[in-house]
Design a protein around this motif. Sequence first.
Motif, mmCIF file in Angstrom:
data_model
loop_
_atom_site.group_PDB
_atom_site.id
_atom_site.type_symbol
_atom_site.label_atom_id
_atom_site.label_comp_id
_atom_site.label_asym_id
_atom_site.label_seq_id
_atom_site.Cartn_x
_atom_site.Cartn_y
_atom_site.Cartn_z
ATOM 1 N N ASP A 95 0.921 -1.145 0.011
ATOM 2 C CA ASP A 95 -0.018 0.166 0.014
ATOM 3 C C ASP A 95 0.705 1.326 0.184
ATOM 4 O O ASP A 95 2.053 1.447 0.477
ATOM 5 N N ASN A 96 0.420 2.292 -0.571
ATOM 6 C CA ASN A 96 1.083 3.566 -0.556
ATOM 7 C C ASN A 96 0.575 4.354 0.491
ATOM 8 O O ASN A 96 -0.739 4.578 0.818
ATOM 9 N N PRO A 97 1.384 4.936 1.603
ATOM 10 C CA PRO A 97 1.068 5.785 2.619
ATOM 11 C C PRO A 97 0.441 6.862 2.266
ATOM 12 O O PRO A 97 -0.227 7.456 2.906
ATOM 13 N N ALA A 98 0.773 7.544 1.070
ATOM 14 C CA ALA A 98 0.382 8.844 0.668
ATOM 15 C C ALA A 98 -1.253 8.461 0.100
ATOM 16 O O ALA A 98 -1.439 10.023 -0.472
ATOM 17 N N TRP A 99 -1.613 7.678 -0.301
ATOM 18 C CA TRP A 99 -2.797 7.429 -0.722
ATOM 19 C C TRP A 99 -4.125 7.683 0.129
ATOM 20 O O TRP A 99 -4.138 7.215 1.108
ATOM 21 N N GLU A 100 -4.990 8.706 -0.339
ATOM 22 C CA GLU A 100 -5.943 9.140 0.810
ATOM 23 C C GLU A 100 -7.173 8.573 0.101
ATOM 24 O O GLU A 100 -8.338 9.072 1.038
ATOM 25 N N ASP A 113 -3.931 15.008 -7.885
ATOM 26 C CA ASP A 113 -2.783 14.334 -8.686
ATOM 27 C C ASP A 113 -3.565 13.087 -9.491
ATOM 28 O O ASP A 113 -3.567 12.075 -8.736
ATOM 29 N N ARG A 116 -1.378 9.701 -8.618
ATOM 30 C CA ARG A 116 -1.030 9.134 -7.301
ATOM 31 C C ARG A 116 -1.543 7.680 -7.307
ATOM 32 O O ARG A 116 -2.822 7.500 -7.922
ATOM 33 N N ILE A 120 2.853 1.199 -4.225
ATOM 34 C CA ILE A 120 4.138 1.599 -4.517
ATOM 35 C C ILE A 120 4.867 -0.104 -4.407
ATOM 36 O O ILE A 120 4.433 -0.941 -3.869
ATOM 37 N N GLY A 125 10.159 2.534 -3.489
ATOM 38 C CA GLY A 125 9.314 3.396 -3.218
ATOM 39 C C GLY A 125 8.683 4.093 -4.448
ATOM 40 O O GLY A 125 7.748 5.030 -4.243
ATOM 41 N N GLU A 127 5.795 4.836 -7.388
ATOM 42 C CA GLU A 127 4.265 4.555 -7.238
ATOM 43 C C GLU A 127 3.973 3.781 -8.704
ATOM 44 O O GLU A 127 4.578 3.938 -9.754
#
Length: 300
Positions: A95-100, A113, A116, A120, A125, A127
Amino acid sequence: MGCDGGTIPKRHELVKGPKKVEKVDKNAELIARWSYCALSQEKLRRPIVACELGRLYNKDAVIEYLLDKSAERPNTEVVVHIRGIKDVKELNLTDNPAWEGERANSKGDRYEDVHRAMFICPVVGLEMNGKHKFCYLHTCGCVFSERALREVKTEICHKCGDPFQEDDLVILNGSKEETERLQQRMEERRARAKLGKKSKKNKAAVSKPEEVKENPAPAKASSSEPKSLEENGEEGGSMGQGPSTSSKLSKPTAVVGSKRSIQEMPGKSETYKSLFTTHSTAKRSKDQTSNWVTHTPYHF
Protein backbone atom coordinates in the motif's frame (compact mmCIF):
# COMPACT_ATOMS: atom_id res chain seq x y z
CA MET A 1 -27.38 30.13 -51.58
CA GLY A 2 -24.24 31.33 -49.77
CA CYS A 3 -21.33 33.50 -50.84
CA ASP A 4 -23.70 36.28 -51.86
CA GLY A 5 -22.56 38.82 -49.31
CA GLY A 6 -19.11 39.39 -50.66
CA THR A 7 -17.55 36.60 -48.59
CA ILE A 8 -14.59 34.76 -50.07
CA PRO A 9 -14.38 31.10 -48.99
CA LYS A 10 -10.99 29.67 -48.20
CA ARG A 11 -9.55 26.43 -49.52
CA HIS A 12 -9.89 24.40 -46.33
CA GLU A 13 -13.58 25.30 -46.25
CA LEU A 14 -14.20 23.97 -49.76
CA VAL A 15 -11.79 21.04 -49.95
CA LYS A 16 -12.17 18.41 -47.25
CA GLY A 17 -8.93 16.71 -46.36
CA PRO A 18 -8.36 13.44 -44.51
CA LYS A 19 -9.75 13.14 -41.03
CA LYS A 20 -7.36 13.71 -38.23
CA VAL A 21 -6.57 10.71 -36.12
CA GLU A 22 -7.90 11.18 -32.65
CA LYS A 23 -5.13 11.01 -30.13
CA VAL A 24 -5.70 9.12 -26.93
CA ASP A 25 -4.94 10.98 -23.76
CA LYS A 26 -1.91 9.26 -22.23
CA ASN A 27 -2.97 10.03 -18.68
CA ALA A 28 -6.41 8.55 -19.27
CA GLU A 29 -4.87 5.45 -20.84
CA LEU A 30 -2.55 4.92 -17.88
CA ILE A 31 -5.39 5.34 -15.39
CA ALA A 32 -7.55 2.87 -17.32
CA ARG A 33 -4.82 0.20 -17.38
CA TRP A 34 -3.48 0.59 -13.84
CA SER A 35 -6.56 1.59 -11.84
CA TYR A 36 -9.37 -0.39 -13.50
CA CYS A 37 -10.06 -4.09 -14.02
CA ALA A 38 -9.26 -5.24 -17.57
CA LEU A 39 -12.41 -7.40 -17.68
CA SER A 40 -15.18 -5.60 -15.80
CA GLN A 41 -13.79 -2.04 -16.22
CA GLU A 42 -14.44 -1.42 -12.52
CA LYS A 43 -12.08 0.12 -10.00
CA LEU A 44 -9.37 -2.28 -8.87
CA ARG A 45 -9.94 -3.48 -5.32
CA ARG A 46 -8.40 -6.23 -3.26
CA PRO A 47 -8.01 -9.09 -3.96
CA ILE A 48 -6.31 -8.22 -7.24
CA VAL A 49 -5.03 -10.93 -9.57
CA ALA A 50 -2.86 -10.91 -12.69
CA CYS A 51 -2.71 -13.33 -15.61
CA GLU A 52 0.39 -14.70 -17.29
CA LEU A 53 0.25 -11.84 -19.82
CA GLY A 54 0.47 -9.18 -17.10
CA ARG A 55 -3.11 -7.84 -17.12
CA LEU A 56 -4.76 -6.75 -13.88
CA TYR A 57 -8.20 -8.00 -12.80
CA ASN A 58 -10.50 -8.04 -9.83
CA LYS A 59 -10.60 -11.59 -8.55
CA ASP A 60 -14.39 -11.68 -8.23
CA ALA A 61 -14.76 -10.62 -11.89
CA VAL A 62 -12.54 -13.50 -13.04
CA ILE A 63 -14.47 -15.99 -10.89
CA GLU A 64 -17.79 -14.79 -12.33
CA TYR A 65 -16.41 -15.19 -15.84
CA LEU A 66 -15.17 -18.73 -15.16
CA LEU A 67 -18.50 -19.77 -13.63
CA ASP A 68 -20.52 -18.60 -16.64
CA LYS A 69 -18.49 -18.13 -19.81
CA SER A 70 -21.60 -18.07 -22.00
CA ALA A 71 -22.85 -14.77 -20.55
CA GLU A 72 -22.44 -11.69 -22.72
CA ARG A 73 -19.73 -9.45 -21.31
CA PRO A 74 -17.55 -6.71 -22.78
CA ASN A 75 -13.80 -7.23 -23.18
CA THR A 76 -14.00 -11.03 -23.06
CA GLU A 77 -11.14 -11.23 -25.57
CA VAL A 78 -8.68 -10.24 -22.84
CA VAL A 79 -9.48 -13.38 -20.77
CA VAL A 80 -9.66 -16.02 -23.52
CA HIS A 81 -6.35 -17.52 -22.36
CA ILE A 82 -7.63 -17.97 -18.78
CA ARG A 83 -8.87 -21.56 -18.44
CA GLY A 84 -9.22 -21.72 -14.67
CA ILE A 85 -8.43 -19.95 -11.43
CA LYS A 86 -4.93 -21.51 -11.48
CA ASP A 87 -4.06 -19.45 -14.57
CA VAL A 88 -4.13 -16.23 -12.52
CA LYS A 89 -2.01 -15.26 -9.52
CA GLU A 90 -3.17 -13.21 -6.57
CA LEU A 91 -0.81 -10.25 -6.16
CA ASN A 92 0.95 -9.35 -2.93
CA LEU A 93 0.85 -5.55 -3.22
CA THR A 94 2.35 -2.86 -0.97
CA ASP A 95 0.00 0.00 0.00
CA ASN A 96 0.98 3.60 -0.69
CA PRO A 97 1.00 5.60 2.59
CA ALA A 98 0.31 8.81 0.62
CA TRP A 99 -2.89 7.43 -0.89
CA GLU A 100 -5.91 9.19 0.67
CA GLY A 101 -8.65 7.34 -1.14
CA GLU A 102 -11.13 8.24 -3.83
CA ARG A 103 -13.04 10.82 -1.76
CA ALA A 104 -10.00 12.82 -0.72
CA ASN A 105 -10.77 15.66 -3.17
CA SER A 106 -14.57 15.50 -3.11
CA LYS A 107 -14.93 19.30 -2.84
CA GLY A 108 -12.75 19.99 -5.86
CA ASP A 109 -11.01 22.92 -4.19
CA ARG A 110 -7.45 21.67 -4.62
CA TYR A 111 -5.17 20.09 -7.18
CA GLU A 112 -5.90 16.45 -7.89
CA ASP A 113 -2.84 14.39 -8.72
CA VAL A 114 -3.98 11.83 -11.31
CA HIS A 115 -0.66 9.98 -11.05
CA ARG A 116 -1.12 9.17 -7.37
CA ALA A 117 -1.38 5.37 -7.10
CA MET A 118 -2.72 3.02 -4.44
CA PHE A 119 0.38 0.83 -4.43
CA ILE A 120 4.13 1.37 -4.47
CA CYS A 121 7.32 -0.65 -4.86
CA PRO A 122 8.45 -1.87 -1.41
CA VAL A 123 12.14 -1.52 -2.32
CA VAL A 124 12.59 1.88 -3.99
CA GLY A 125 9.17 3.46 -3.26
CA LEU A 126 8.07 4.12 -6.85
CA GLU A 127 4.32 4.47 -7.33
CA MET A 128 2.59 1.86 -9.49
CA ASN A 129 0.91 4.36 -11.84
CA GLY A 130 2.22 3.25 -15.23
CA LYS A 131 5.14 5.65 -15.54
CA HIS A 132 7.53 2.98 -14.32
CA LYS A 133 7.67 -0.67 -15.29
CA PHE A 134 6.42 -3.08 -12.67
CA CYS A 135 6.51 -6.87 -12.60
CA TYR A 136 5.38 -9.66 -10.34
CA LEU A 137 6.85 -13.03 -9.43
CA HIS A 138 4.89 -16.00 -10.72
CA THR A 139 6.00 -18.08 -7.72
CA CYS A 140 4.84 -15.91 -4.79
CA GLY A 141 2.89 -13.04 -6.40
CA CYS A 142 4.97 -10.20 -4.90
CA VAL A 143 5.09 -7.01 -6.99
CA PHE A 144 8.23 -4.88 -7.54
CA SER A 145 9.42 -2.22 -9.92
CA GLU A 146 11.86 -3.18 -12.63
CA ARG A 147 14.33 -0.62 -11.26
CA ALA A 148 14.41 -2.39 -7.90
CA LEU A 149 15.19 -5.75 -9.50
CA ARG A 150 17.83 -4.14 -11.69
CA GLU A 151 19.60 -2.19 -8.94
CA VAL A 152 19.29 -4.79 -6.17
CA LYS A 153 20.14 -8.03 -7.94
CA THR A 154 19.18 -11.11 -5.99
CA GLU A 155 17.80 -14.60 -6.48
CA ILE A 156 15.29 -14.41 -3.62
CA CYS A 157 12.18 -12.28 -3.26
CA HIS A 158 12.73 -8.92 -1.54
CA LYS A 159 9.47 -9.20 0.35
CA CYS A 160 8.87 -12.84 1.32
CA GLY A 161 12.30 -14.41 0.72
CA ASP A 162 11.16 -17.16 -1.68
CA PRO A 163 13.69 -18.12 -4.39
CA PHE A 164 12.84 -17.34 -8.00
CA GLN A 165 14.31 -17.51 -11.49
CA GLU A 166 14.30 -15.08 -14.39
CA ASP A 167 11.47 -16.99 -16.11
CA ASP A 168 9.23 -16.32 -13.10
CA LEU A 169 9.19 -12.55 -13.76
CA VAL A 170 6.01 -11.31 -15.49
CA ILE A 171 5.83 -7.66 -16.59
CA LEU A 172 2.58 -5.90 -15.70
CA ASN A 173 0.81 -4.04 -18.54
CA GLY A 174 3.81 -4.34 -20.82
CA SER A 175 4.16 -3.20 -24.41
CA LYS A 176 2.98 -5.18 -27.42
CA GLU A 177 6.36 -6.86 -27.90
CA GLU A 178 6.62 -7.74 -24.21
CA THR A 179 3.09 -9.21 -24.25
CA GLU A 180 4.00 -11.38 -27.24
CA ARG A 181 7.06 -12.71 -25.42
CA LEU A 182 4.95 -13.46 -22.34
CA GLN A 183 2.41 -15.29 -24.47
CA GLN A 184 5.13 -17.42 -26.06
CA ARG A 185 6.55 -18.23 -22.62
CA MET A 186 3.04 -19.12 -21.38
CA GLU A 187 2.51 -21.55 -24.27
CA GLU A 188 5.89 -23.20 -23.62
CA ARG A 189 5.12 -23.55 -19.90
CA ARG A 190 1.75 -25.13 -20.62
CA ALA A 191 3.28 -27.52 -23.15
CA ARG A 192 5.85 -28.66 -20.57
CA ALA A 193 3.12 -29.18 -17.99
CA LYS A 194 1.11 -31.24 -20.48
CA LEU A 195 4.11 -33.45 -21.25
CA GLY A 196 4.73 -33.91 -17.53
CA LYS A 197 1.15 -35.11 -16.99
CA LYS A 198 1.46 -37.57 -19.89
CA SER A 199 4.71 -38.99 -18.50
CA LYS A 200 3.09 -39.46 -15.08
CA LYS A 201 0.17 -41.31 -16.66
CA ASN A 202 2.55 -43.57 -18.59
CA LYS A 203 4.51 -44.35 -15.42
CA ALA A 204 1.29 -45.17 -13.58
CA ALA A 205 0.19 -47.46 -16.43
CA VAL A 206 3.55 -49.28 -16.37
CA SER A 207 3.54 -49.68 -12.58
CA LYS A 208 0.07 -51.30 -12.49
CA PRO A 209 1.05 -54.52 -14.39
CA GLU A 210 4.09 -54.85 -12.14
CA GLU A 211 1.85 -54.69 -9.07
CA VAL A 212 -0.39 -57.39 -10.56
CA LYS A 213 2.62 -59.63 -11.05
CA GLU A 214 3.84 -59.03 -7.53
CA ASN A 215 0.48 -59.90 -5.92
CA PRO A 216 0.76 -63.72 -6.47
CA ALA A 217 4.03 -63.68 -4.52
CA PRO A 218 2.37 -64.40 -1.13
CA ALA A 219 0.69 -67.50 -2.62
CA LYS A 220 4.08 -68.78 -3.70
CA ALA A 221 5.45 -68.05 -0.26
CA SER A 222 2.63 -70.09 1.32
CA SER A 223 3.38 -72.98 -1.00
CA SER A 224 6.96 -72.89 0.11
CA GLU A 225 5.98 -73.83 3.67
CA PRO A 226 5.23 -77.50 2.89
CA LYS A 227 8.31 -77.43 0.75
CA SER A 228 10.40 -76.53 3.74
CA LEU A 229 8.64 -79.18 5.78
CA GLU A 230 9.41 -81.76 3.13
CA GLU A 231 13.01 -80.67 3.02
CA ASN A 232 13.18 -80.99 6.79
CA GLY A 233 11.58 -84.40 6.51
CA GLU A 234 14.08 -85.46 3.92
CA GLU A 235 16.83 -84.33 6.20
CA GLY A 236 15.30 -86.39 8.99
CA GLY A 237 15.07 -89.37 6.65
CA SER A 238 18.63 -88.93 5.58
CA MET A 239 19.68 -89.04 9.20
CA GLY A 240 17.90 -92.37 9.57
CA GLN A 241 19.08 -94.06 6.35
CA GLY A 242 22.39 -92.41 5.59
CA PRO A 243 23.71 -90.52 2.58
CA SER A 244 21.60 -92.44 0.02
CA THR A 245 18.51 -90.25 0.53
CA SER A 246 20.37 -86.93 0.93
CA SER A 247 21.16 -86.87 -2.82
CA LYS A 248 17.44 -86.60 -3.58
CA LEU A 249 17.06 -83.18 -1.94
CA SER A 250 18.04 -81.41 -5.16
CA LYS A 251 14.55 -81.77 -6.70
CA PRO A 252 11.99 -80.69 -4.10
CA THR A 253 9.87 -78.90 -6.69
CA ALA A 254 8.92 -82.19 -8.30
CA VAL A 255 7.46 -83.40 -5.00
CA VAL A 256 5.53 -80.14 -4.41
CA GLY A 257 4.25 -79.82 -7.98
CA SER A 258 3.28 -83.52 -8.37
CA LYS A 259 -0.27 -84.61 -7.64
CA ARG A 260 0.71 -88.14 -6.58
CA SER A 261 0.48 -89.15 -2.99
CA ILE A 262 3.73 -89.19 -1.05
CA GLN A 263 2.93 -92.65 0.23
CA GLU A 264 3.04 -93.97 -3.35
CA MET A 265 6.53 -92.69 -4.06
CA PRO A 266 8.95 -95.62 -4.01
CA GLY A 267 12.05 -93.50 -3.39
CA LYS A 268 10.88 -92.15 -0.02
CA SER A 269 11.69 -93.89 3.24
CA GLU A 270 9.04 -95.14 5.63
CA THR A 271 10.23 -92.72 8.30
CA TYR A 272 9.71 -89.81 5.93
CA LYS A 273 6.24 -91.07 4.92
CA SER A 274 5.17 -91.39 8.56
CA LEU A 275 5.50 -87.60 8.98
CA PHE A 276 2.32 -86.98 6.92
CA THR A 277 -1.32 -87.62 7.78
CA THR A 278 -1.78 -89.93 4.79
CA HIS A 279 0.33 -92.59 6.48
CA SER A 280 -1.44 -95.67 7.82
CA THR A 281 -0.26 -94.98 11.36
CA ALA A 282 -2.03 -91.62 11.33
CA LYS A 283 -5.37 -93.13 10.44
CA ARG A 284 -7.69 -94.14 13.26
CA SER A 285 -10.45 -96.66 13.31
CA LYS A 286 -13.97 -95.95 14.49
CA ASP A 287 -13.29 -97.59 17.84
CA GLN A 288 -10.34 -95.28 18.47
CA THR A 289 -12.24 -92.09 17.74
CA SER A 290 -14.11 -90.44 20.61
CA ASN A 291 -17.75 -89.39 20.60
CA TRP A 292 -18.68 -85.77 19.98
CA VAL A 293 -19.48 -83.94 23.20
CA THR A 294 -20.53 -80.30 23.56
CA HIS A 295 -18.71 -78.05 25.97
CA THR A 296 -21.91 -76.45 27.31
CA PRO A 297 -24.59 -79.14 27.31
CA TYR A 298 -28.10 -78.10 28.20
CA HIS A 299 -30.48 -80.72 29.66
CA PHE A 300 -34.19 -79.96 29.75
